[in-house]
Motif scaffolding. Structure first.
Motif, PDB file in Angstrom:
ATOM      1  N   LEU A   1       0.826  -1.209   0.000  1.00 26.97           N
ATOM      2  CA  LEU A   1       0.000   0.000   0.000  1.00 26.97           C
ATOM      3  C   LEU A   1       0.859   1.257   0.000  1.00 26.97           C
ATOM      4  O   LEU A   1       0.482   2.274  -0.617  1.00 26.97           O
ATOM      5  CB  LEU A   1      -0.928  -0.006   1.214  1.00 26.97           C
ATOM      6  CG  LEU A   1      -2.009  -1.084   1.219  1.00 26.97           C
ATOM      7  CD1 LEU A   1      -2.805  -1.028   2.511  1.00 26.97           C
ATOM      8  CD2 LEU A   1      -2.940  -0.937   0.023  1.00 26.97           C
ATOM      9  N   ILE A   2       1.993   1.225   0.670  1.00 26.20           N
ATOM     10  CA  ILE A   2       2.896   2.375   0.644  1.00 26.20           C
ATOM     11  C   ILE A   2       3.424   2.609  -0.764  1.00 26.20           C
ATOM     12  O   ILE A   2       3.680   3.754  -1.164  1.00 26.20           O
ATOM     13  CB  ILE A   2       4.053   2.162   1.649  1.00 26.20           C
ATOM     14  CG1 ILE A   2       3.514   2.219   3.086  1.00 26.20           C
ATOM     15  CG2 ILE A   2       5.156   3.191   1.460  1.00 26.20           C
ATOM     16  CD1 ILE A   2       4.546   1.913   4.144  1.00 26.20           C
ATOM     17  N   GLY A   3       3.568   1.531  -1.539  1.00 25.84           N
ATOM     18  CA  GLY A   3       4.035   1.688  -2.915  1.00 25.84           C
ATOM     19  C   GLY A   3       3.120   2.526  -3.778  1.00 25.84           C
ATOM     20  O   GLY A   3       3.559   3.090  -4.792  1.00 25.84           O
ATOM     21  N   LEU A   4       1.839   2.634  -3.394  1.00 24.10           N
ATOM     22  CA  LEU A   4       0.912   3.482  -4.151  1.00 24.10           C
ATOM     23  C   LEU A   4       1.212   4.964  -3.985  1.00 24.10           C
ATOM     24  O   LEU A   4       0.758   5.790  -4.803  1.00 24.10           O
ATOM     25  CB  LEU A   4      -0.529   3.212  -3.703  1.00 24.10           C
ATOM     26  CG  LEU A   4      -1.108   1.828  -4.010  1.00 24.10           C
ATOM     27  CD1 LEU A   4      -2.470   1.680  -3.354  1.00 24.10           C
ATOM     28  CD2 LEU A   4      -1.231   1.617  -5.508  1.00 24.10           C
ATOM     29  N   MET A   5       1.950   5.330  -2.965  1.00 25.10           N
ATOM     30  CA  MET A   5       2.193   6.741  -2.666  1.00 25.10           C
ATOM     31  C   MET A   5       3.291   7.346  -3.527  1.00 25.10           C
ATOM     32  O   MET A   5       3.420   8.572  -3.589  1.00 25.10           O
ATOM     33  CB  MET A   5       2.553   6.889  -1.184  1.00 25.10           C
ATOM     34  CG  MET A   5       1.490   6.369  -0.234  1.00 25.10           C
ATOM     35  SD  MET A   5       2.041   6.336   1.495  1.00 25.10           S
ATOM     36  CE  MET A   5       2.406   8.071   1.766  1.00 25.10           C
ATOM     37  N   PHE A   6       4.087   6.517  -4.186  1.00 28.14           N
ATOM     38  CA  PHE A   6       5.214   7.006  -4.973  1.00 28.14           C
ATOM     39  C   PHE A   6       4.988   6.692  -6.444  1.00 28.14           C
ATOM     40  O   PHE A   6       4.523   5.601  -6.804  1.00 28.14           O
ATOM     41  CB  PHE A   6       6.522   6.369  -4.491  1.00 28.14           C
ATOM     42  CG  PHE A   6       6.790   6.606  -3.023  1.00 28.14           C
ATOM     43  CD1 PHE A   6       7.359   7.795  -2.589  1.00 28.14           C
ATOM     44  CD2 PHE A   6       6.464   5.634  -2.087  1.00 28.14           C
ATOM     45  CE1 PHE A   6       7.604   8.005  -1.238  1.00 28.14           C
ATOM     46  CE2 PHE A   6       6.709   5.837  -0.739  1.00 28.14           C
ATOM     47  CZ  PHE A   6       7.267   7.029  -0.312  1.00 28.14           C
TER      48      PHE A   6
END
Length: 369
Positions: free
Chosen positions: A34-39
């Motif tokens: 899910l953090i990968g969606l932020m970049f």
């Protein structure tokens, strides 16, 4: 976020550490995706795990409509929801089933079956409601002929494809859960049987573009299994609850008959009369005699095996019931024929010696020497 109470710490990467903390480890992987969606650099890769792929937009009288088909990228999506299923499994186990188990004080064998029925009861309830909603919104129940007309059904709506992906993810997650939940060896083979059967049938319906027929069959199966697991949960709370098994028996036989009837109607007659006969991998057409006969044979063998297990289960229940009735009758007969304790002077009642006429006998006076 802790799913288990940690009474004892174990070395890192040990077997017990992995079993105790598997939900936390998987939760960390989900957060990482899910953090990968932020970049921007990683968003395109992260979206492969979360959102179904292979969408196609077409024009219709209602406007633009988006359809989906399957491909190898679905494996990434299945993997992500495989992780989600493990987390939800741990949540249900920790915050619902474990609390009930502490109050019931069940044996180890019953505890394993109670946890199994509790997990499957939640899953079958959600899946049966979800599949019924799809059948209503897609119009498959009102127009049964749509189950085989315009085959192959390559293009799927979002809710249909997402349903199949989550179904595959759930039954795949059930395999490592046998290890995480420390299921007894006697139970592993039985659970592996129905897990593999679900994976086989769902994969066949999804890959052979028979998603509409598969959706109806899954709805019927899940409703029937929901009744069984509810009956078993009530039985573990109170063994006098036997009537719900009788209600489930009726629904089980109806489900088997409806499944066989629908398969012969859709595959044996509907697809056999379709114009597009032949094998075409690019178009997703698998409407050949060999594939149709293989699908029918697979379903018939599965339903026959389920009926055989059902008959054995009912015979075992009948024998246990007859044995209990015989034991109760024998005990009641012995109690009714129990003789009163008597002696030469009379009989004893409540610890007092009574004469035959009901009066207390006089004791003989001994002559003094």
């Amino acid at each position: 976020m802790a799913f288990r109470r940690r009474n004892k710490s174990y070395p890192f990467f040990s077997q017990e550490f992995l079993i105790q903390n598997h939900a936390d480890i998987v939760f960390s992987l989900v957060i990482f995706i899910l953090i990968g969606l932020m970049f921007e650099a990683t968003a395109k890769t992260a979206i492969l795990f979360i959102q179904p792929q292979y969408n196609v937009t077409t024009l219709s009288p209602e406007g633009e409509v988006t359809f989906y088909h399957y491909g190898w990228k679905d494996c990434a999506t299945i993997l992500f929801y495989f992780f989600i299923a493990i987390i939800l499994h741990a949540v249900v186990q920790e915050y619902l089933l474990d609390k009930v188990n502490r109050r019931l004080h069940l044996s180890k064998s019953k505890n394993t079956k109670f946890n199994e029925s509790g997990q499957l009861c939640v899953f079958h309830l959600v899946s049966s409601v979800w599949s019924f909603y799809i059948l209503i919104t897609e119009g498959y129940l009102l127009h049964p002929s749509s189950l085989w007309e315009n085959y192959p059904h390559v293009h799927l709506r979002f809710q249909v494809k997402f349903f199949y992906l989550t179904q595959l993810a759930y039954w795949l997650h059930a395999l490592p859960e046998l290890y995480f939940q420390k299921v007894r060896k006697e139970e592993i083979s039985r659970q592996l049987q129905y897990i593999c059967l679900y994976l086989l049938h769902i994969s066949a319906a999804y890959l052979l573009n028979m998603s509409r027929v598969g959706l109806v069959l899954l709805f019927l199966q899940y409703v029937s299994e929901l009744g069984f697991h509810i009956a078993r949960l009530f039985y573990f709370t109170d063994e006098n609850h036997q009537k719900m098994f009788d209600m489930w028996a009726v629904s089980f036989v109806f489900t088997r008959m409806a499944t066989l009837t629908l398969m012969f109607l859709a595959v044996g007659f509907g697809l056999a009369r379709a114009e597009n006969q032949g094998l075409d991998l690019e178009m997703g057409n698998f409407n050949t005699v060999l594939i149709r006969m293989t699908v029918l044979l697979l379903v018939c063998l599965t339903q026959s095996w389920l009926l055989w297990k059902f008959i054995r289960f009912q015979l075992r229940r009948w024998r246990e019931f007859r044995h209990e009735q015989a034991v109760r009758k024998k005990a009641a007969t012995k109690q009714a024929l129990r003789p009163l304790k008597r002696d030469s002077l009379g009989h004893h009642e409540n610890g007092v010696l009574k004469a035959e006429n009901g009066a207390s006998p006089r004791t003989k006076k001994l002559k003094s020497p």
